[in-house]
Design an enzyme around this catalytic site. Structure first.
Site, PDB file in Angstrom:
ATOM      1  N   HIS A 113      29.748 -52.281  82.702  1.00 49.83           N
ATOM      2  CA  HIS A 113      29.808 -50.409  83.049  1.00 49.83           C
ATOM      3  C   HIS A 113      29.654 -50.911  84.956  1.00 49.83           C
ATOM      4  CE1 HIS A 113      28.717 -46.779  84.272  1.00 49.83           C
ATOM      5  NE2 HIS A 113      29.077 -46.339  83.076  1.00 49.83           N
TER       6      HIS A 113
ATOM      7  N   CYS B  69      26.728 -45.677  77.606  1.00 57.43           N
ATOM      8  CA  CYS B  69      27.950 -46.499  77.957  1.00 57.43           C
ATOM      9  C   CYS B  69      27.347 -48.407  79.198  1.00 57.43           C
ATOM     10  CB  CYS B  69      29.183 -46.463  79.873  1.00 57.43           C
ATOM     11  SG  CYS B  69      29.549 -44.896  79.152  1.00 57.43           S
TER      12      CYS B  69
END
Length: 482
Positions: free
Chosen positions: A87, A33
């Protein structure tokens, strides 16, 4: 991930639209991510950001690089982020890079903080941290889910900004189908578990896959509904019935997000809007007997790419155009800039220190390809480049070989995807000075996509492919050497 740009399309006096997608792979730079998101939001590769985990912020650790929303903000746009765009955490300065990237503080759903909490009831009604978690919304915190909250906020912004004269950049990040698979239970009814038993024939690690290439899906194993299965570490396999149920839940999660996205699209003024849809990485559903991401295989790297623009027209008809070119997530930044007709982003220069190039791209703009003028810009052979770190040559729980921290990284797998082949080389890597030793190798892979789209047969030791292997190896080393 969804990006919306309100543009000045009416000045072109067009009403039709073009929907473009790539028939060749659209690849992330790392199947994790935070590295993936920071990479495509700055249009720089993980090696340029020095981020391979979740624990550094590029502005303080590497350089004050301009982001995609920041560039639009600098060019007069109102910019706003909803849901999971950057993120969360250290890798975005615990602020989603506000206020540098965003005009207003980004929206984080209030129910998001329960994402990894025990909110999934088992058969006895006890709340657990389960992997498969279809729910009744009335039983959930705030009686909602994060992505439902995010879509509602995005629609609110679209309606309110539609009355404003200032153009705006809206980024909406869905959480699902990220684990756990928590969604309204009715979506499970769309898919029969029996249809997922023969999804793949892969029950065991391919014998010619280097051990360093394997990801042992440690995050899946830790969930309450997986622990009791006592899945052998590191190679499994997951029992056939449970594998089918995982695939069923994944598809249900995708269907849930697809419905939410449809709800969003119904509120967009498509006459004046550029829309781009993509994701940060793929996900394995048992291919190579692997699960989750954390690898250099195509199933973990390939992501969707759909672009809808009001600029292009053809006698009042909506056009659909497939781009037969390898694309990467680092291409998104320069592509959206060109679609909005802002000053184009220059290419990052290899002979200039990266920290001195605050606004540049390591990708390419897809705008000329969409305009079908690709022959004017293809001055070099195009590849999709990816990488993944490992703490050692074998899969391990401690350190976690799926998600090693920077100081634990000893090996880096570099991967090059051409039109027909994928070549991957696992080499020695020094996390202290970010240097590579191309002479010390721990694994090598070569897959021919003309006959082996699932990358099942490693051709690296086949004599008839040796010239191909050497050619791709030289190109990979050149591509990752600055």
């Amino acid at each position: 991930m969804y990006f919306r740009l309100e543009t000045t399309a009416k000045k072109w006096n067009v009403s039709p639209h073009l929907v473009a997608g790539s028939t060749k792979p659209q690849s992330t730079t790392q199947a994790l991510c935070a590295p993936s998101r920071n990479s495509f939001l700055t249009s720089r590769r993980p090696d340029s950001l020095h981020l391979y985990d979740f624990y550094s912020y590029w502005r303080t650790s590497r350089g004050n690089f301009t982001t995609l929303p920041q560039y639009f903000k600098q060019n007069g746009y109102y910019t706003y982020g909803v849901g999971k765009v950057f993120h969360p955490g250290i890798s975005s300065n615990n602020t989603d890079d506000y206020p540098l990237s965003w005009t207003a503080r980004p929206f984080r759903p209030k129910s998001e903080r329960f994402m990894n909490s025990p909110v999934c009831p088992d058969k006895m009604g006890v709340l657990r941290r389960k992997l498969i978690c279809p729910v009744d919304l009335k039983t959930q915190p705030y009686k909602t889910l994060p992505d439902i909250e995010s879509v509602a906020e995005a629609i609110r912004v679209i309606r309110s900004r539609g009355k404003a004269r200032r153009p705006y950049f809206l980024a909406l990040g869905f959480h699902k189908p990220h684990i756990n698979f928590r969604f309204p239970s009715e979506y499970m009814q769309h898919f029969r578990v029996e249809n997922f038993y023969n999804y793949t024939k892969d029950n065991y690690k391919p014998h010619d896959m280097p051990k360093v290439a394997w990801n042992p899906y440690t995050d899946i194993r830790s969930r309450h509904d997986m622990k009791h299965l006592n899945i052998p570490f590191p190679y499994g396999p997951i029992p056939k019935r449970q594998s089918a149920k995982l695939r069923q839940a994944y598809y249900a999660a995708v269907s849930y997000v697809d419905d939410l996205f449809g709800r969003l699209m119904q509120n967009i003024d498509l006459e004046n809007t550029v829309v781009l849809v993509t994701s940060d990485h793929g996900w394995s559903l048992g291919e190579h007997a692997e699960w989750a991401k954390y690898s250099n295989f195509e199933v973990a790297l390939r992501v969707p790419l759909i672009i809808r623009s009001p600029e292009f027209s053809s006698d009042g008809r909506e056009l659909t155009r497939n781009l037969s070119v390898l694309t990467e997530l680092v291409d998104i930044f320069p592509t959206l800039v060109d679609l909005a007709h802002l000053p184009s982003i220059p290419r990052c220069l290899n002979n200039t220190p990266m920290e001195e190039q605050l606004t540049c791209t390591e990708g390419k703009s897809l705008y000329p390809f969409i305009r079908q003028q690709s022959t004017r810009i293809v001055e070099r052979e195009l590849f999709a480049l990816s990488q993944y770190p490992r703490p050692g040559r074998l899969p391990t729980k401690h350190p976690n070989s799926d998600k090693p921290k920077l100081k634990q990284i000893k090996i880096m797998g570099y991967s090059l995807r051409s039109d027909t082949f994928r070549y991957t080389l696992w080499i020695e890597f020094n996390p202290l000075d970010f240097t590579k030793d191309w002479s010390t190798t721990y694994g090598e892979e070569l897959y021919d996509h003309r006959l082996d789209a699932m990358e099942e047969i490693n051709l690296v030791d086949w004599p008839q492919f040796n010239n191909v292997r050497l050619d791709l190896k030289n190109k990979l080393i050149k591509a990752f050497t600055k």
